[in-house]
Design a protein around this motif. Structure first.
Motif, PDB file in Angstrom:
ATOM      1  N   ARG A  26       0.782  -1.241   0.000  1.00  0.00           N
ATOM      2  CA  ARG A  26       0.000   0.000   0.000  1.00  0.00           C
ATOM      3  C   ARG A  26       0.813   1.290   0.000  1.00  0.00           C
ATOM      4  O   ARG A  26       0.613   2.155  -0.840  1.00  0.00           O
ATOM      5  CB  ARG A  26      -0.937  -0.038   1.209  1.00  0.00           C
ATOM      6  N   TRP A  58       6.787  -9.833  -1.686  1.00  0.00           N
ATOM      7  CA  TRP A  58       5.433  -9.824  -1.129  1.00  0.00           C
ATOM      8  C   TRP A  58       4.604  -8.760  -1.825  1.00  0.00           C
ATOM      9  O   TRP A  58       5.136  -7.751  -2.309  1.00  0.00           O
ATOM     10  CB  TRP A  58       5.497  -9.555   0.385  1.00  0.00           C
ATOM     11  N   THR A  61      -3.156  -6.297  -1.662  1.00  0.00           N
ATOM     12  CA  THR A  61      -4.156  -6.124  -2.721  1.00  0.00           C
ATOM     13  C   THR A  61      -4.009  -4.768  -3.420  1.00  0.00           C
ATOM     14  O   THR A  61      -4.415  -4.624  -4.570  1.00  0.00           O
ATOM     15  CB  THR A  61      -5.600  -6.300  -2.200  1.00  0.00           C
ATOM     16  N   ALA A  65      -3.719  -4.464  -7.420  1.00  0.00           N
ATOM     17  CA  ALA A  65      -4.520  -3.497  -8.173  1.00  0.00           C
ATOM     18  C   ALA A  65      -3.638  -2.685  -9.113  1.00  0.00           C
ATOM     19  O   ALA A  65      -4.016  -2.398 -10.254  1.00  0.00           O
ATOM     20  CB  ALA A  65      -5.274  -2.572  -7.217  1.00  0.00           C
ATOM     21  N   LYS A  92      -0.131 -16.901  -4.607  1.00  0.00           N
ATOM     22  CA  LYS A  92      -1.327 -17.175  -3.788  1.00  0.00           C
ATOM     23  C   LYS A  92      -2.230 -15.948  -3.705  1.00  0.00           C
ATOM     24  O   LYS A  92      -3.449 -16.071  -3.717  1.00  0.00           O
ATOM     25  CB  LYS A  92      -0.907 -17.559  -2.366  1.00  0.00           C
ATOM     26  N   LEU A  96      -6.087 -15.677  -4.874  1.00  0.00           N
ATOM     27  CA  LEU A  96      -7.198 -15.262  -4.010  1.00  0.00           C
ATOM     28  C   LEU A  96      -7.986 -14.123  -4.664  1.00  0.00           C
ATOM     29  O   LEU A  96      -9.205 -14.082  -4.629  1.00  0.00           O
ATOM     30  CB  LEU A  96      -6.672 -14.835  -2.637  1.00  0.00           C
TER      31      LEU A  96
ATOM     32  N   MET B   1       2.439  -9.503   7.167  1.00  0.00           N
ATOM     33  CA  MET B   1       2.392 -10.905   7.600  1.00  0.00           C
ATOM     34  C   MET B   1       2.948 -11.017   9.014  1.00  0.00           C
ATOM     35  O   MET B   1       3.946 -10.418   9.360  1.00  0.00           O
ATOM     36  CB  MET B   1       3.266 -11.770   6.694  1.00  0.00           C
ATOM     37  N   LEU B  85      -6.068   0.816  12.489  1.00  0.00           N
ATOM     38  CA  LEU B  85      -5.621   0.725  11.092  1.00  0.00           C
ATOM     39  C   LEU B  85      -5.167  -0.696  10.745  1.00  0.00           C
ATOM     40  O   LEU B  85      -5.097  -1.060   9.586  1.00  0.00           O
ATOM     41  CB  LEU B  85      -4.472   1.700  10.823  1.00  0.00           C
ATOM     42  N   MET B 124      -9.387  -2.136  -6.260  1.00  0.00           N
ATOM     43  CA  MET B 124      -9.399  -2.874  -4.987  1.00  0.00           C
ATOM     44  C   MET B 124     -10.821  -3.155  -4.516  1.00  0.00           C
ATOM     45  O   MET B 124     -11.112  -4.234  -4.005  1.00  0.00           O
ATOM     46  CB  MET B 124      -8.647  -2.081  -3.906  1.00  0.00           C
ATOM     47  N   MET B 127     -12.179  -6.001  -6.414  1.00  0.00           N
ATOM     48  CA  MET B 127     -11.541  -7.234  -5.957  1.00  0.00           C
ATOM     49  C   MET B 127     -12.188  -7.752  -4.673  1.00  0.00           C
ATOM     50  O   MET B 127     -12.485  -8.935  -4.536  1.00  0.00           O
ATOM     51  CB  MET B 127     -10.080  -6.897  -5.635  1.00  0.00           C
ATOM     52  N   LYS B 128     -12.415  -6.840  -3.725  1.00  0.00           N
ATOM     53  CA  LYS B 128     -12.987  -7.245  -2.437  1.00  0.00           C
ATOM     54  C   LYS B 128     -14.429  -7.710  -2.631  1.00  0.00           C
ATOM     55  O   LYS B 128     -14.881  -8.675  -2.009  1.00  0.00           O
ATOM     56  CB  LYS B 128     -12.919  -6.099  -1.412  1.00  0.00           C
ATOM     57  N   MET B 131     -14.287 -11.164  -3.990  1.00  0.00           N
ATOM     58  CA  MET B 131     -13.908 -12.153  -2.970  1.00  0.00           C
ATOM     59  C   MET B 131     -15.108 -12.616  -2.151  1.00  0.00           C
ATOM     60  O   MET B 131     -15.196 -13.764  -1.762  1.00  0.00           O
ATOM     61  CB  MET B 131     -12.876 -11.562  -2.004  1.00  0.00           C
ATOM     62  N   MET B 161      -8.724  -2.649   3.914  1.00  0.00           N
ATOM     63  CA  MET B 161      -7.359  -2.222   4.245  1.00  0.00           C
ATOM     64  C   MET B 161      -6.391  -3.404   4.417  1.00  0.00           C
ATOM     65  O   MET B 161      -5.325  -3.231   5.007  1.00  0.00           O
ATOM     66  CB  MET B 161      -7.380  -1.389   5.529  1.00  0.00           C
ATOM     67  N   ASP B 162      -6.746  -4.580   3.946  1.00  0.00           N
ATOM     68  CA  ASP B 162      -5.913  -5.777   4.151  1.00  0.00           C
ATOM     69  C   ASP B 162      -5.493  -5.908   5.621  1.00  0.00           C
ATOM     70  O   ASP B 162      -4.302  -5.853   5.954  1.00  0.00           O
ATOM     71  CB  ASP B 162      -4.636  -5.733   3.298  1.00  0.00           C
ATOM     72  N   SER B 189      -8.786 -19.016   3.333  1.00  0.00           N
ATOM     73  CA  SER B 189      -7.725 -18.535   2.426  1.00  0.00           C
ATOM     74  C   SER B 189      -7.135 -17.218   2.879  1.00  0.00           C
ATOM     75  O   SER B 189      -5.978 -16.949   2.579  1.00  0.00           O
ATOM     76  CB  SER B 189      -8.121 -18.399   0.958  1.00  0.00           C
ATOM     77  N   LEU B 190      -7.893 -16.398   3.587  1.00  0.00           N
ATOM     78  CA  LEU B 190      -7.313 -15.150   4.106  1.00  0.00           C
ATOM     79  C   LEU B 190      -6.212 -15.472   5.111  1.00  0.00           C
ATOM     80  O   LEU B 190      -5.152 -14.844   5.132  1.00  0.00           O
ATOM     81  CB  LEU B 190      -8.390 -14.298   4.777  1.00  0.00           C
ATOM     82  N   THR B 193      -3.294 -17.145   2.896  1.00  0.00           N
ATOM     83  CA  THR B 193      -2.630 -16.298   1.908  1.00  0.00           C
ATOM     84  C   THR B 193      -1.947 -15.084   2.525  1.00  0.00           C
ATOM     85  O   THR B 193      -0.818 -14.753   2.192  1.00  0.00           O
ATOM     86  CB  THR B 193      -3.663 -15.804   0.871  1.00  0.00           C
ATOM     87  N   PHE B 194      -2.661 -14.416   3.430  1.00  0.00           N
ATOM     88  CA  PHE B 194      -2.129 -13.172   3.997  1.00  0.00           C
ATOM     89  C   PHE B 194      -1.531 -13.360   5.388  1.00  0.00           C
ATOM     90  O   PHE B 194      -1.062 -12.404   5.994  1.00  0.00           O
ATOM     91  CB  PHE B 194      -3.230 -12.107   4.082  1.00  0.00           C
TER      92      PHE B 194
END
Ligand SMILES: Nc1ncnc2c1ncn2[C@@H]1O[C@H](COP(=O)(O)OP(=O)(O)OP(=O)(O)O)[C@@H](O)[C@H]1O
Ligand SMILES: [Mg+2]
Lengths: 112, 268
Positions: A26, A58, A61, A65, A92, A96, B1, B85, B124, B127-128, B131, B161-162, B189-190, B193-194
């Motif tokens: 971001r 890494w 999203t 984008a 991955k 997703l 992560m 945040l 974004m 995308m969300k 999902m 905001m991931d 998967s969240l 993956t994240f």
């Protein structure tokens, strides 16, 4: 940090090879986007763009984008876009977000 | 992560009140990073109240909740903002802004808290929405969505905001079994993956056992079971067994006090 390396090649510079290194997240996206778009807007006869992401550790999203936007822009200019060698973690995230088809992802071993 | 096995949230002896009514009693548990922590229990047992404490919407007594080892009761404004945040929250009622489209609802946190260009935010948001299985609904107003769709739009906003930690209150309420199973897959998967950490309130047993790494079962403000799905299944506690087998409990409904209330009504 995310750094962008750029190589122009091909006959009369119709090929652009980029590689992204680090983390495309971001806080980095705005600067990287400006850098990438500047590059394609400054060339008049760009036909083939390849973005190598083998050194991209890494992506979030926002980063995905950006790649989607970049790919859209190049195709809108009539060019081809390829994204090569994502690592497993990055792949991955593409899966997703279900963009791996749209981004024409390749492992890149044959052509890169 | 975040790295797995790290204790992210520690709750120790948490009590909670609305006025003089105590709704949480001496809760203690830990949530590890990169795991799905499930909170189960009957309606009214205090699940949403617990979530309010974990996200800072209800103040917690000193020494009862630690995030990454720090007691949240002493946090200042900046520490709370920093935490908010990093987390995403799906409220039980979805809590979308009714005067904005679905897309604007999801875009809002990104517009307020990031320097991302509008084109990026728009992608974004798509995308969300995709999902959570709501592609193409961005231009609708929340009032034009069904209850289950509103819930999923709320999830899309929580994901905008991931977040590192995602708190979700009854994500599958109002969903058919197939959509609910899809949602379970998304939550898994969240995590995968994240590396996200999830705290999920649910009373869908099947879903809880499918996604949970650790879980608590609550009953009238207390934790009556805490462990892995396997450990919970093997507990002999009759209240746990009853919850798992979903037998309606005569005692639980408190017929005596019901009858005495009816008698009072008659006398008036
Ligand atoms: N704002 C409030 N003021 C007073 N009492 C409240 C308030 N919110 C909740 N309660 C009470 O606290 C208890 C726990 O409520 P809570 O919403 O946490 O339950 P829950 O487990 O989330 O239930 P459900 O599964 O129905 O969502 C209930 O007895 C409820 O009546
Ligand atoms: Mg609730």
């Amino acid at each position: 940090m995310c750094s962008v390396e750029i190589n122009r090649a091909g006959d009369d510079g119709d090929r652009l090879d980029m590689s992204l290194r680090g983390k495309l997240v971001r806080g980095e996206v705005k600067a990287v986007m400006e850098r990438m778009l500047r590059e394609i807007h400054s060339s008049s006869n760009l036909k083939h763009v390849t973005v190598n992401i083998s050194s991209l550790e890494w992506i979030d999203t926002a980063g995905v984008a950006l790649l989607v936007l970049f790919c859209q822009r190049i195709r809108a200019m009539g060019g081809t876009f390829r994204l090569v060698k994502p690592n497993e973690k990055v792949l991955k995230v593409f899966k997703l977000a279900q963009v791996e088809g749209f981004l024409s992802i390749e492992d890149g071993n044959d052509r890169a | 992560m975040t790295e797995p096995d790290r204790e992210l949230i520690r709750v120790r002896g948490l009590n909670s009140f609305y006025g003089r009514k105590q709704v949480l009693r001496d809760l203690s548990f830990s949530v590890e990073a990169n795991r799905i922590f499930v909170i189960m229990g009957m309606s009214g047992c205090g699940k949403s109240t617990l979530l309010k404490h974990l996200v800072g919407l209800k103040p917690s007594p000193p020494g009862s909740i630690y995030i990454e080892g720090k007691d949240i009761s002493g946090w200042n404004h900046a520490q709370w903002n920093n935490y908010w945040l990093r987390i995403g929250i799906l409220f039980q009622n979805g809590a979308l802004f009714n005067s904005m489209t679905v897309a604007q609802n999801i875009a809002l946190p990104l517009m307020v808290h990031t320097n991302l260009p509008k084109e990026i935010i728009e992608i974004m948001v798509e995308m969300k929405l995709h999902m959570v299985g709501l592609s193409g609904t961005g231009a609708l107003m929340p009032s034009q969505l069904s209850g289950g769709m509103r819930k999923r739009a709320g999830l899309a906003r929580a994901l905008s905001m991931d977040p590192e930690i995602l708190f979700v209150d009854e994500p599958s309420s109002g969903l058919d079994p197939i959509t609910a199973a899809g949602l379970d897959e998304l939550l898994l998967s969240l995590k995968e993956t994240f590396g996200m950490t999830l705290v999920v309130v649910t009373h869908e047993l099947e879903s809880a056992f499918r996604i949970g790494d650790q879980m608590v079962v609550m009953d009238q403000g207390r934790i009556i079971a805490y462990g892995t799905p396997e450990e919970i299944r093997q507990m002999n506690d009759p209240r746990v067994q009853q919850f798992l087998s979903r037998r309606p409990d005569e005692e639980h409904r408190d017929y005596d006090s019901y009858i005495s209330r009816l008698c009072k009504v008659k006398r008036r």
